[in-house]
Design an enzyme around this catalytic site. Sequence first.
Site, PDB file in Angstrom:
ATOM      1  N   ASN A   9       0.862  -1.192   0.000  1.00  0.00           N
ATOM      2  CA  ASN A   9       0.000   0.000   0.000  1.00  0.00           C
ATOM      3  C   ASN A   9       0.896   1.239   0.000  1.00  0.00           C
ATOM      4  OD1 ASN A   9      -1.827   2.038   0.475  1.00  0.00           O
ATOM      5  ND2 ASN A   9      -2.299   1.412   2.587  1.00  0.00           N
ATOM      6  N   LYS A  11       0.082   4.286  -0.301  1.00  0.00           N
ATOM      7  CA  LYS A  11      -0.566   5.482   0.263  1.00  0.00           C
ATOM      8  C   LYS A  11      -0.337   6.686  -0.652  1.00  0.00           C
ATOM      9  CE  LYS A  11       0.030   3.487   4.796  1.00  0.00           C
ATOM     10  NZ  LYS A  11      -0.143   3.651   6.233  1.00  0.00           N
ATOM     11  N   HIS A  95      -9.758   0.964   4.715  1.00  0.00           N
ATOM     12  CA  HIS A  95      -8.473   1.143   5.402  1.00  0.00           C
ATOM     13  C   HIS A  95      -8.687   2.084   6.590  1.00  0.00           C
ATOM     14  CE1 HIS A  95      -4.377   2.417   6.224  1.00  0.00           C
ATOM     15  NE2 HIS A  95      -3.969   1.327   5.597  1.00  0.00           N
ATOM     16  N   GLU A 167      -5.692  -5.169  10.481  1.00  0.00           N
ATOM     17  CA  GLU A 167      -4.707  -4.109  10.683  1.00  0.00           C
ATOM     18  C   GLU A 167      -4.997  -3.386  11.996  1.00  0.00           C
ATOM     19  OE1 GLU A 167      -2.683  -2.840   6.881  1.00  0.00           O
ATOM     20  OE2 GLU A 167      -4.502  -1.656   6.982  1.00  0.00           O
ATOM     21  N   SER A 212       3.063  -2.248  10.370  1.00  0.00           N
ATOM     22  CA  SER A 212       4.523  -2.238  10.514  1.00  0.00           C
ATOM     23  C   SER A 212       5.160  -3.601  10.229  1.00  0.00           C
ATOM     24  CB  SER A 212       4.939  -1.723  11.905  1.00  0.00           C
ATOM     25  OG  SER A 212       4.446  -0.408  12.093  1.00  0.00           O
TER      26      SER A 212
END
Length: 253
Positions: A9, A11, A95, A167, A212
């Site tokens: 991802n 972003k 998300h 997540e 992470s």
Amino acid sequence: MRKPLIAGNWKMHGSLPQVDTLVQGITQGAKADPKIDILVLPTFIHLAQVHALLSHSPVMLGAQNLYLGQQGAFTGEVSGTMLKEVGCQFVLIGHSERRHLFHEDLALVAAKFKAALEAGLKPILCIGETQQEREQNQTETVIRSQLESVIQFAGISALQQAVIAYEPVWAIGTGLTATPEQAQTVHATIRGLIAQNNVDLADTIRILYGGSMKAENAASLLAMPDIDGGLIGGASLNAASFLAICSAAEASL
Ligand code: PEP
């Protein structure tokens, strides 16, 4: 056997030359016939460029968001049909940055999930609790409501084309990672919730971990029985670290 999926991802990152370099690094390093699925999720503006660069590569393309319908008076938005036309196969839905920064509620996330399927895209439904919710032992309640709102709106069979990404919000972009055991516990809970509706689907659906994940911790997370891949933010912006996570996923098979 669930095929691992490693998804990057990106972003709101990248310039035209940076995207060029990153995709070339990934395609040159990725195996011609990988045993895992590899996916990149650039910004809308870079999708067509990345699609062209991926033309002879097994690496797949996806988007980070969509809006409902095919077209209309929705200034600034992009539809699933448009994403499909530029080569996307997947799209992130819900998300945590969309839920928290852009106030996407359960109803809008469910509607976007359905819109993705209607456009022929595979939704990656992101779910996860905040730090405060974890501290208040609300993790399962939060996960359940994020999952059930989609199942109620789109139907359990809609999950057949989908991927789930667990997540934990407290681990996204913070450098904090759920321990493999913490992540496994929630992944098993998610699979259990799906099994209450459809046992076969619970067995086949891929549940990614995100928060992470990096080269150093990927192997231990991916070794967990219910972790079927990763949704990677920061570490996906560097070809070498993204490829190291892909290698860890292959080694976990
Ligand atoms: C993400 O944005 O989905 C994510 C997991 O980010 P990071 O890997 O940077 O925590």
